[in-house]
Motif scaffolding. Structure first.
Motif, PDB file in Angstrom:
ATOM      1  N   GLN A  63       0.797  -1.229   0.000  1.00 41.65           N
ATOM      2  CA  GLN A  63       0.000   0.000   0.000  1.00 41.65           C
ATOM      3  C   GLN A  63       0.832   1.283   0.000  1.00 41.65           C
ATOM      4  O   GLN A  63       0.337   2.317  -0.429  1.00 41.65           O
ATOM      5  N   LEU A  64       2.052   1.207   0.509  1.00 37.20           N
ATOM      6  CA  LEU A  64       2.875   2.408   0.687  1.00 37.20           C
ATOM      7  C   LEU A  64       4.042   2.421  -0.285  1.00 37.20           C
ATOM      8  O   LEU A  64       4.456   1.368  -0.776  1.00 37.20           O
ATOM      9  N   PRO A  65       4.594   3.600  -0.530  1.00 38.39           N
ATOM     10  CA  PRO A  65       5.805   3.655  -1.360  1.00 38.39           C
ATOM     11  C   PRO A  65       6.958   2.930  -0.655  1.00 38.39           C
ATOM     12  O   PRO A  65       6.927   2.754   0.567  1.00 38.39           O
ATOM     13  N   PRO A  66       7.960   2.494  -1.410  1.00 38.84           N
ATOM     14  CA  PRO A  66       9.098   1.810  -0.796  1.00 38.84           C
ATOM     15  C   PRO A  66       9.672   2.619   0.367  1.00 38.84           C
ATOM     16  O   PRO A  66       9.770   3.844   0.306  1.00 38.84           O
ATOM     17  N   SER A  67      10.017   1.900   1.420  1.00 31.31           N
ATOM     18  CA  SER A  67      10.462   2.573   2.638  1.00 31.31           C
ATOM     19  C   SER A  67      11.546   1.748   3.330  1.00 31.31           C
ATOM     20  O   SER A  67      11.356   0.556   3.588  1.00 31.31           O
ATOM     21  N   THR A  71      11.203  -1.858   5.469  1.00 31.26           N
ATOM     22  CA  THR A  71      12.112  -2.982   5.252  1.00 31.26           C
ATOM     23  C   THR A  71      12.830  -3.342   6.543  1.00 31.26           C
ATOM     24  O   THR A  71      12.945  -4.521   6.899  1.00 31.26           O
ATOM     25  N   ALA A  72      13.301  -2.328   7.261  1.00 29.30           N
ATOM     26  CA  ALA A  72      13.996  -2.580   8.534  1.00 29.30           C
ATOM     27  C   ALA A  72      13.071  -3.266   9.533  1.00 29.30           C
ATOM     28  O   ALA A  72      13.499  -4.160  10.273  1.00 29.30           O
ATOM     29  N   ALA A  73      11.799  -2.873   9.553  1.00 30.64           N
ATOM     30  CA  ALA A  73      10.840  -3.516  10.451  1.00 30.64           C
ATOM     31  C   ALA A  73      10.731  -4.998  10.127  1.00 30.64           C
ATOM     32  O   ALA A  73      10.778  -5.855  11.025  1.00 30.64           O
ATOM     33  N   GLY A  74      10.592  -5.328   8.854  1.00 20.90           N
ATOM     34  CA  GLY A  74      10.496  -6.728   8.453  1.00 20.90           C
ATOM     35  C   GLY A  74      11.733  -7.520   8.825  1.00 20.90           C
ATOM     36  O   GLY A  74      11.641  -8.637   9.352  1.00 20.90           O
ATOM     37  N   VAL A  75      12.898  -6.946   8.572  1.00 19.09           N
ATOM     38  CA  VAL A  75      14.151  -7.626   8.911  1.00 19.09           C
ATOM     39  C   VAL A  75      14.243  -7.847  10.424  1.00 19.09           C
ATOM     40  O   VAL A  75      14.602  -8.941  10.883  1.00 19.09           O
ATOM     41  N   CYS A  76      13.910  -6.831  11.188  1.00 11.82           N
ATOM     42  CA  CYS A  76      13.972  -6.955  12.650  1.00 11.82           C
ATOM     43  C   CYS A  76      12.999  -8.011  13.173  1.00 11.82           C
ATOM     44  O   CYS A  76      13.351  -8.806  14.051  1.00 11.82           O
ATOM     45  N   PHE A  77      11.784  -8.035  12.641  1.00 14.76           N
ATOM     46  CA  PHE A  77      10.814  -9.042  13.075  1.00 14.76           C
ATOM     47  C   PHE A  77      11.287 -10.449  12.705  1.00 14.76           C
ATOM     48  O   PHE A  77      11.205 -11.375  13.511  1.00 14.76           O
ATOM     49  N   ALA A  78      11.780 -10.606  11.482  1.00 17.83           N
ATOM     50  CA  ALA A  78      12.218 -11.927  11.023  1.00 17.83           C
ATOM     51  C   ALA A  78      13.398 -12.434  11.849  1.00 17.83           C
ATOM     52  O   ALA A  78      13.400 -13.591  12.308  1.00 17.83           O
ATOM     53  N   LEU A  79      14.390 -11.583  12.059  1.00 13.43           N
ATOM     54  CA  LEU A  79      15.546 -11.983  12.860  1.00 13.43           C
ATOM     55  C   LEU A  79      15.168 -12.147  14.331  1.00 13.43           C
ATOM     56  O   LEU A  79      15.697 -13.022  15.020  1.00 13.43           O
ATOM     57  N   GLY A  80      14.268 -11.301  14.796  1.00 14.36           N
ATOM     58  CA  GLY A  80      13.829 -11.394  16.193  1.00 14.36           C
ATOM     59  C   GLY A  80      13.208 -12.742  16.499  1.00 14.36           C
ATOM     60  O   GLY A  80      13.461 -13.326  17.559  1.00 14.36           O
TER      61      GLY A  80
END
Length: 124
Positions: A63-67, A71-80
């Protein structure tokens, strides 16, 4: 990273969380002490919450423009999930308490992921 990746990862993590929850409830119930079973449940709980968070990241990415923050949120959640829940799963199965020292790193990754989503919300 693409919305598709976050949706796929969130779905896989959700699938694994349900499976690991069932495994703990049925196969491990008689094998683990109540304390270690509670640790397993905590791992599953946070694993599942952050599978849903990854799905949210995927939907927002559509829904949103690239950000970079998204991306950092996704990486942090996945690694977390890997660090937090993974260390608790390992602790539960092995009984090696020192593995619990790794868990807060995963917790910090979760916090960073949520902070990144706050940034996304403020900028959108």
């Amino acid at each position: 990273m693409s919305a598709k990746l976050w949706l796929l990862l969130g779905s896989v993590y959700g699938f694994l969380a349900v499976g690991l929850g069932a495994f703990g409830a049925h196969a491990l119930k008689a094998k683990l002490t109540p304390d270690l079973l509670a640790v397993w449940r905590t791992a599953v709980e946070y694993h599942f919450y952050h599978a849903l968070a990854l799905l949210a990241v995927g939907l927002l990415a559509r829904q949103l423009p690239p950000s970079g923050a998204l991306t950092a949120a996704g990486v942090c959640f996945a690694l977390g999930v890997l660090v937090f829940s993974g260390s608790l799963y390992a602790l539960s199965l092995s009984g090696v308490r020192v593995l619990g020292a790794i868990t807060p790193i995963g917790g910090l990754l979760f916090l960073a992921g949520w902070a990144c989503l706050v940034r996304v919300a403020l900028k959108s």
